[in-house]
Design a protein around this motif. Structure first.
Motif, PDB file in Angstrom:
ATOM      1  N   ASN A 173       0.832  -1.205   0.000  1.00 44.83           N
ATOM      2  CA  ASN A 173       0.000   0.000   0.000  1.00 44.83           C
ATOM      3  C   ASN A 173       0.867   1.256   0.000  1.00 44.83           C
ATOM      4  OD1 ASN A 173      -2.453  -1.470   0.150  1.00 44.83           O
ATOM      5  ND2 ASN A 173      -2.142  -1.772   2.352  1.00 44.83           N
ATOM      6  N   SER A 174       2.135   1.059  -0.268  1.00 44.01           N
ATOM      7  CA  SER A 174       3.095   2.161  -0.236  1.00 44.01           C
ATOM      8  C   SER A 174       3.565   2.497  -1.645  1.00 44.01           C
ATOM      9  CB  SER A 174       4.301   1.778   0.630  1.00 44.01           C
ATOM     10  OG  SER A 174       5.384   2.634   0.405  1.00 44.01           O
ATOM     11  N   ARG A 175       3.558   3.750  -1.987  1.00 40.87           N
ATOM     12  CA  ARG A 175       4.051   4.172  -3.306  1.00 40.87           C
ATOM     13  C   ARG A 175       5.533   3.851  -3.466  1.00 40.87           C
ATOM     14  NH1 ARG A 175       0.941   7.666  -6.343  1.00 40.87           N
ATOM     15  NH2 ARG A 175      -1.027   8.320  -5.392  1.00 40.87           N
ATOM     16  N   THR A 176       6.273   3.954  -2.357  1.00 42.72           N
ATOM     17  CA  THR A 176       7.707   3.677  -2.418  1.00 42.72           C
ATOM     18  C   THR A 176       7.968   2.205  -2.729  1.00 42.72           C
ATOM     19  OG1 THR A 176       8.162   5.441  -0.831  1.00 42.72           O
ATOM     20  CG2 THR A 176       9.883   3.779  -1.149  1.00 42.72           C
ATOM     21  N   VAL A 177       7.246   1.319  -2.031  1.00 42.50           N
ATOM     22  CA  VAL A 177       7.426  -0.118  -2.280  1.00 42.50           C
ATOM     23  C   VAL A 177       6.923  -0.492  -3.675  1.00 42.50           C
ATOM     24  CG1 VAL A 177       6.840  -2.429  -1.486  1.00 42.50           C
ATOM     25  CG2 VAL A 177       7.311  -0.626   0.180  1.00 42.50           C
ATOM     26  N   ASP A 178       5.835   0.128  -4.114  1.00 43.45           N
ATOM     27  CA  ASP A 178       5.358  -0.097  -5.481  1.00 43.45           C
ATOM     28  C   ASP A 178       6.451   0.241  -6.488  1.00 43.45           C
ATOM     29  OD1 ASP A 178       2.919  -0.935  -4.615  1.00 43.45           O
ATOM     30  OD2 ASP A 178       1.799   0.818  -5.278  1.00 43.45           O
ATOM     31  N   ALA A 179       7.096   1.385  -6.296  1.00 41.20           N
ATOM     32  CA  ALA A 179       8.161   1.798  -7.208  1.00 41.20           C
ATOM     33  C   ALA A 179       9.328   0.811  -7.154  1.00 41.20           C
ATOM     34  CB  ALA A 179       8.640   3.202  -6.848  1.00 41.20           C
ATOM     35  N   LEU A 180       9.643   0.290  -5.950  1.00 42.93           N
ATOM     36  CA  LEU A 180      10.716  -0.696  -5.820  1.00 42.93           C
ATOM     37  C   LEU A 180      10.369  -1.968  -6.580  1.00 42.93           C
ATOM     38  CD1 LEU A 180      13.363  -1.678  -4.562  1.00 42.93           C
ATOM     39  CD2 LEU A 180      12.052  -2.379  -2.544  1.00 42.93           C
ATOM     40  N   PHE A 181       9.127  -2.421  -6.465  1.00 43.26           N
ATOM     41  CA  PHE A 181       8.699  -3.603  -7.213  1.00 43.26           C
ATOM     42  C   PHE A 181       8.861  -3.385  -8.718  1.00 43.26           C
ATOM     43  CE2 PHE A 181       5.501  -5.494  -3.919  1.00 43.26           C
ATOM     44  CZ  PHE A 181       6.570  -5.988  -3.193  1.00 43.26           C
ATOM     45  N   MET A 182       8.503  -2.205  -9.198  1.00 48.04           N
ATOM     46  CA  MET A 182       8.602  -1.937 -10.640  1.00 48.04           C
ATOM     47  C   MET A 182      10.054  -1.908 -11.099  1.00 48.04           C
ATOM     48  SD  MET A 182       5.457  -1.891 -11.409  1.00 48.04           S
ATOM     49  CE  MET A 182       5.498  -1.365 -13.117  1.00 48.04           C
ATOM     50  N   VAL A 183      10.932  -1.309 -10.286  1.00 46.26           N
ATOM     51  CA  VAL A 183      12.354  -1.273 -10.647  1.00 46.26           C
ATOM     52  C   VAL A 183      12.935  -2.691 -10.669  1.00 46.26           C
ATOM     53  CG1 VAL A 183      14.635  -0.526  -9.876  1.00 46.26           C
ATOM     54  CG2 VAL A 183      12.720   1.074  -9.812  1.00 46.26           C
ATOM     55  N   LEU A 184      12.646  -3.472  -9.620  1.00 43.45           N
ATOM     56  CA  LEU A 184      13.105  -4.868  -9.597  1.00 43.45           C
ATOM     57  C   LEU A 184      12.505  -5.656 -10.760  1.00 43.45           C
ATOM     58  CD1 LEU A 184      12.908  -5.697  -5.776  1.00 43.45           C
ATOM     59  CD2 LEU A 184      14.972  -5.405  -7.154  1.00 43.45           C
ATOM     60  N   GLY A 185      11.223  -5.390 -11.054  1.00 46.10           N
ATOM     61  CA  GLY A 185      10.581  -6.065 -12.173  1.00 46.10           C
ATOM     62  C   GLY A 185      11.262  -5.748 -13.491  1.00 46.10           C
ATOM     63  N   GLY A 186      11.703  -4.514 -13.660  1.00 45.34           N
ATOM     64  CA  GLY A 186      12.419  -4.154 -14.876  1.00 45.34           C
ATOM     65  C   GLY A 186      13.710  -4.938 -15.021  1.00 45.34           C
ATOM     66  N   TYR A 187      14.451  -5.077 -13.910  1.00 45.27           N
ATOM     67  CA  TYR A 187      15.719  -5.824 -13.968  1.00 45.27           C
ATOM     68  C   TYR A 187      15.468  -7.307 -14.234  1.00 45.27           C
ATOM     69  CZ  TYR A 187      20.132  -7.916 -12.642  1.00 45.27           C
ATOM     70  OH  TYR A 187      21.288  -8.643 -12.668  1.00 45.27           O
TER      71      TYR A 187
END
Length: 263
Positions: free
Chosen positions: A139-153
């Motif tokens: 429910n955190s925008r920061t963790v969402d962004a982390l998931f997307m960055v990791l997903g990109g890698y």
């Protein structure tokens, strides 16, 4: 893809039917739910990844066009109706593009055993989340962004980023838009990966497409029918069974990598 035994060709064909079914049925998972099994048949990630990538490009484009056509033919549908959430796509691509390129560089330069071990580890983590029915979520925008960055890698290295990206998309995109929005995202990311493969001189396995594309097409048609069912049904049991199978295959694959390393 040569010098394989008959049983290996048969199993690979069946796995591409399965991959096509999952891809069109769920909108994600065609690679993550297929690649570990393929690596157990023949441990060569740079053979499978170009084939899976081309299939994803072809079938994602076909599915999106069909969905748009059906949506606009509905009597109560406005002419501008779309099944793609473009706002989420802009958000996702801004976060994923750079780590995607880093991941692509890794898969091109790293040894096959390292890439395969990475895939098995990541899939094992995903499998546990499926079994426990605790998908990655925040429910955190920061963790969402982390998931997307990791997903990109992860997408750059192995095309198995769906379990990281889907929870973020599901929290921001309406359910009827989710599959097609993900397909557009996968299309862009996979096009980047294929371009990098071609630029690096990696064999894109065009001959293998002659017999594996029809296999994936059979699964694709089956998956389209399952998608209509999945919008209405609880798919929790489906994912628990898949998770158990994926965990077993991933642990077996890691065991084989370890045995080869010790040998």
């Amino acid at each position: 893809m040569t010098d394989l035994l008959l049983w290996q060709y048969l199993v690979i064909g069946l796995l591409f039917v399965w991959g096509g079914f999952v891809r069109s049925g769920l909108g994600f998972g065609g690679a993550v739910l297929t690649l570990p099994f393929l690596l157990m048949v023949h441990n060569a990630p740079l053979i499978y990844l170009p084939i899976i990538a081309v299939h994803l490009l072809f079938f994602s484009a076909l599915t999106i066009l069909q969905a748009q056509w059906r949506a606009r033919r509905q009597p109560d549908s406005p002419a501008t109706r779309t099944t793609v959430n473009w706002q989420f796509l802009r958000y996702a691509l801004l976060l994923m593009l750079i780590p995607k390129l880093i991941g692509v560089a890794g898969v091109i330069t790293l040894p096959a055993t390292v890439v395969s071990s990475f895939i098995f580890v990541v899939v094992a983590i995903y499998a546990v989340s499926y079994i426990l029915q605790r998908p990655f979520k925040s429910n955190s925008r920061t963790v969402d962004a982390l998931f997307m960055v990791l997903g990109g890698y992860v997408s750059g290295t192995s095309l198995i980023a769906a379990p990281l990206v889907v929870p973020v998309a599901a929290s921001r995109v309406a359910r009827h838009e989710l599959r097609d929005t993900l397909f557009v995202l996968w299309f862009v990311l996979v096009a980047i990966k294929l371009a990098a493969f071609a630029w690096s001189g990696i064999d894109l396995q065009w001959r293998a497409h002659l017999w594996l594309l029809p296999c994936a097409a059979v699964g694709h048609v089956m998956g389209l029918r399952f998608h209509d069912y999945s919008l209405r049904a609880d798919t929790g049991f489906f994912f628990r069974v898949l998770g158990t199978g994926l965990l077993a295959v991933s642990l077996a694959g890691l065991g084989r990598m370890l045995a080869q390393g010790l040998g």
